[in-house]
Design an enzyme around this catalytic site. Structure first.
Site, PDB file in Angstrom:
ATOM      1  N   ASP A  21      11.854  -2.340  -0.383  1.00 53.92           N
ATOM      2  CA  ASP A  21      10.824  -1.512  -1.000  1.00 53.92           C
ATOM      3  C   ASP A  21      11.384  -0.701  -2.168  1.00 53.92           C
ATOM      4  O   ASP A  21      10.978   0.423  -2.410  1.00 53.92           O
ATOM      5  CB  ASP A  21      10.185  -0.573   0.038  1.00 53.92           C
ATOM      6  CG  ASP A  21       8.982   0.191  -0.521  1.00 53.92           C
ATOM      7  OD1 ASP A  21       8.325  -0.324  -1.429  1.00 53.92           O
ATOM      8  OD2 ASP A  21       8.721   1.310  -0.046  1.00 53.92           O
ATOM      9  N   THR A  45      -4.543   5.478  -8.057  1.00 56.61           N
ATOM     10  CA  THR A  45      -4.132   6.877  -8.185  1.00 56.61           C
ATOM     11  C   THR A  45      -3.520   7.132  -9.567  1.00 56.61           C
ATOM     12  O   THR A  45      -3.149   8.255  -9.885  1.00 56.61           O
ATOM     13  CB  THR A  45      -3.096   7.238  -7.114  1.00 56.61           C
ATOM     14  OG1 THR A  45      -1.920   6.416  -7.277  1.00 56.61           O
ATOM     15  CG2 THR A  45      -3.652   7.038  -5.710  1.00 56.61           C
ATOM     16  N   ASN A  67       7.151  -3.041  -5.481  1.00 58.20           N
ATOM     17  CA  ASN A  67       7.789  -3.938  -4.528  1.00 58.20           C
ATOM     18  C   ASN A  67       6.920  -5.142  -4.213  1.00 58.20           C
ATOM     19  O   ASN A  67       5.707  -5.126  -4.381  1.00 58.20           O
ATOM     20  CB  ASN A  67       8.095  -3.186  -3.230  1.00 58.20           C
ATOM     21  CG  ASN A  67       6.846  -2.601  -2.598  1.00 58.20           C
ATOM     22  OD1 ASN A  67       6.323  -1.595  -3.077  1.00 58.20           O
ATOM     23  ND2 ASN A  67       6.352  -3.226  -1.545  1.00 58.20           N
ATOM     24  N   GLU A  79       1.585  -2.422  -0.065  1.00 59.53           N
ATOM     25  CA  GLU A  79       1.787  -2.377   1.389  1.00 59.53           C
ATOM     26  C   GLU A  79       0.579  -2.945   2.153  1.00 59.53           C
ATOM     27  O   GLU A  79       0.581  -2.981   3.379  1.00 59.53           O
ATOM     28  CB  GLU A  79       2.073  -0.942   1.845  1.00 59.53           C
ATOM     29  CG  GLU A  79       3.531  -0.536   1.687  1.00 59.53           C
ATOM     30  CD  GLU A  79       4.003  -0.542   0.243  1.00 59.53           C
ATOM     31  OE1 GLU A  79       5.018  -1.198  -0.043  1.00 59.53           O
ATOM     32  OE2 GLU A  79       3.355   0.090  -0.614  1.00 59.53           O
TER      33      GLU A  79
END
Length: 554
Positions: A298, A172, A256, A190
């Site tokens: 996170d 993105t 993260n 994630e």
């Protein structure tokens, strides 16, 4: 013959001025007030313009000039670029060139990707923008490709595959062109990816280099990852870096680690939650600074690394500034990565008691110590959304302040043990939001050295738009409920607002054309807060992406 005629017609519609941007043009940044050639308005990501036609008094006369529909109901976070009277903007499935004065579409190039791709996109089906160089527009796609388009016609010139999206990778990010190299990042922490930053040849799309953000065997920092955890260690790079041509250094934030439960990957986990200082030609790491070693919460550090020369302890410093997701505002010496200041700017921070000035490491609070020892549920502030999320800050050299849309949201956090499966989510925790008694967010004017706010403008529903500050003493931003807003940069007084019709998560920009100052912003709700917060107050906010452009009423 038909294709030739269409191309000829498009060439006629486009302005006659040349379209071959040089490195020198990109380096001018906001000194070139007629164009917006860089993500962040300039290489330093200050998102500041010296334009002052729209000031604290005249802003009350700001009116819409035109509105352009994206024909898309997804979230819109893209930053427009402007060159020679043409505005270039992206969505997840299209790239558009629009006449900057009239809003008339010049060309639109559609992006096709497999319909199942959104299942590996965590937090919004979006694009954050493009880069321009040498007559080409560069952008990334959700299914992990980098493409180059002809700026005159929108024709695709080359396409380079980055990696197999099915393993959880997506893009993105808006590319960065630095020292003649197109640089891109990746999303997917994630999903248990191994993060990286890439360099590409702008002429051909040839892959030039890759710098991984999780250190594997034989690489510096490998000892910070137990076993093979580096293979799925996260470290996304989904926000565009800054660039200092004088130092010839790119500064890029990393995300993260995966999974969130850091007890499953004991160690600092380099180079996650860090800023990397890179050589743009080779991708070699010159230095790094890690904000949150062995991150549990996170607290990724992908957000903008703002460059400015500011006084610290009475001495001018070539600084890098970062309003980190972990609730602390950092000032580093960008020539060597030395920590100069790290102070709390988040309204409520309970995961750490501060940052050790000598080591640069966070001081774990009792809350975090107990979590590491027991893996039992704790209440911690800020939440995984951070004290500031992705929404870009701006810095005004006139006031010396950073303008940031901040969050005041906590969470009940329960670590879990996840089994990795390629292309499936790899969270490692269950969370439940803890809402404050008052507003959930604030637009703050922050002193970067102390972290203290000169003023703050509360919002019950937090703002997720970027900010733009100007020489006219005005700060622009927007709300998820659709209001495009202008504030006094010195006092925080709201000076003006306009209802755009959908939630604002975009990045405002400004430029001057034929004696008129324009301000533009993308509008369209659907980002991380709208998806995950469950905030019922957003139910009445319509979807629908569009671009608004404003100027002073004559």
């Amino acid at each position: 013959m038909k294709a030739i005629l269409v191309a000829a017609a498009l060439a006629v519609l486009a302005p006659a001025a040349g379209l071959a941007q040089s490195a020198a043009e990109l380096q001018r940044g906001v000194a070139d007030t007629k164009n917006v050639l860089n993500y962040g308005m300039s290489y330093d990501l200050q998102r500041y313009s010296p334009l002052a036609q729209i000031d604290k008094q005249s802003v009350k006369r700001l009116v819409p000039v035109w509105n352009y529909s994206y024909d898309d109901n997804r979230a819109q976070e893209s930053q427009p670029l402007v060159y020679n009277g043409v505005l270039y903007v992206t969505t997840h499935n299209a790239t558009m060139a629009v006449d900057a004065k009239t809003g008339r579409q010049i060309w639109k190039s559609k992006i096709e990707y497999p319909p199942e791709t959104p299942r590996i996109v965590c937090c919004g089906i979006i694009s954050r923008g493009a880069a321009l160089f040498d007559g080409k527009l560069f952008r990334t796609t959700l299914d992990a490709n980098v493409i180059a388009l002809d700026m005159k016609t929108g024709k695709e010139l080359w396409r380079s595959n980055v990696i197999d999206w099915k393993a959880g990778y997506s893009q993105t990010v808006a590319p960065l062109v630095a020292d003649g190299v197109v640089i891109t990042g990746i999303s997917g922490a994630e999903y248990g990816i191994r993060g990286f930053i890439d360099g590409w040849d702008p002429a051909t799309g040839k892959h030039l280099w890759r710098t991984y953000t999780t250190a594997g065997p034989g690489e510096p920092g490998a000892e910070t990852w137990p076993g093979d955890t580096w293979k799925r260690g996260g470290g996304s790079t989904w926000i565009t870096g800054s660039y200092d041509p004088e130092q010839n250094t790119v500064y890029w934030g990393t995300g993260n680690a995966g999974s969130w439960n850091s007890n499953t990957r004991k160690g600092d986990n380099l180079y996650t939650c860090s800023v990397l200082a890179l050589d743009p030609k080779t991708g070699k790491i010159k230095w790094h600074y890690q904000f949150s070693p062995n991150d549990f919460f996170d607290y990724d550090s992908v957000a903008e690394m703002v460059l400015a020369d500011i006084p610290v302890d009475g001495k001018p410093v070539k600084a890098l500034m970062n309003a980190n997701r972990n609730g602390f505002f950092y000032v580093l010496d960008r020539t060597n990565g030395k920590l100069l200041a790290a102070n709390q700017y988040g309204t409520k921070v309970t995961w750490a008691d501060g940052i050790d000035a000598k080591t640069g490491r966070p001081i774990d609070s009792e809350v975090t110590q107990n979590l590491r020892a027991t893996e039992k549920t704790v209440e911690v502030w800020p939440s995984t959304l951070g004290s500031k999320n992705w929404s870009p800050t701006s810095f005004s050299p006139k006031t010396g302040l950073v303008y940031a849309n901040t969050l005041d949201i906590g969470m009940k956090y329960t670590p879990t043990r996840e089994d990795y499966k390629a292309g499936a989510t790899y969270w490692g925790a269950d969370i439940e939001w803890v809402w404050p008694e008052g507003p959930r967010g604030y637009l703050k004017a922050i002193d970067p050295v102390t972290g203290k706010s000169k003023w703050e403008a509360p919002s019950d529903i937090p703002r997720f738009a970027g900010t733009l500050s100007t020489g006219g003493g005005v700060v622009f931003t927007g709300k998820l409920t659709g209001e495009f807003e202008a504030f006094d940069a010195e006092t925080g007084e709201k000076l003006w607002q306009f209802q755009t019709g959908s939630g604002i998560e975009g990045q405002p920009v400004t430029w001057e054309q034929d004696g008129t100052q324009y301000v533009a912003v993308s509008v369209g709700i659907g980002g991380v807060y709208a998806i995950f917060s469950g905030d019922e107050r957003l139910a009445s906010v319509p979807a629908g992406g569009s671009l608004w452009v404003f100027a002073l009423q004559k």
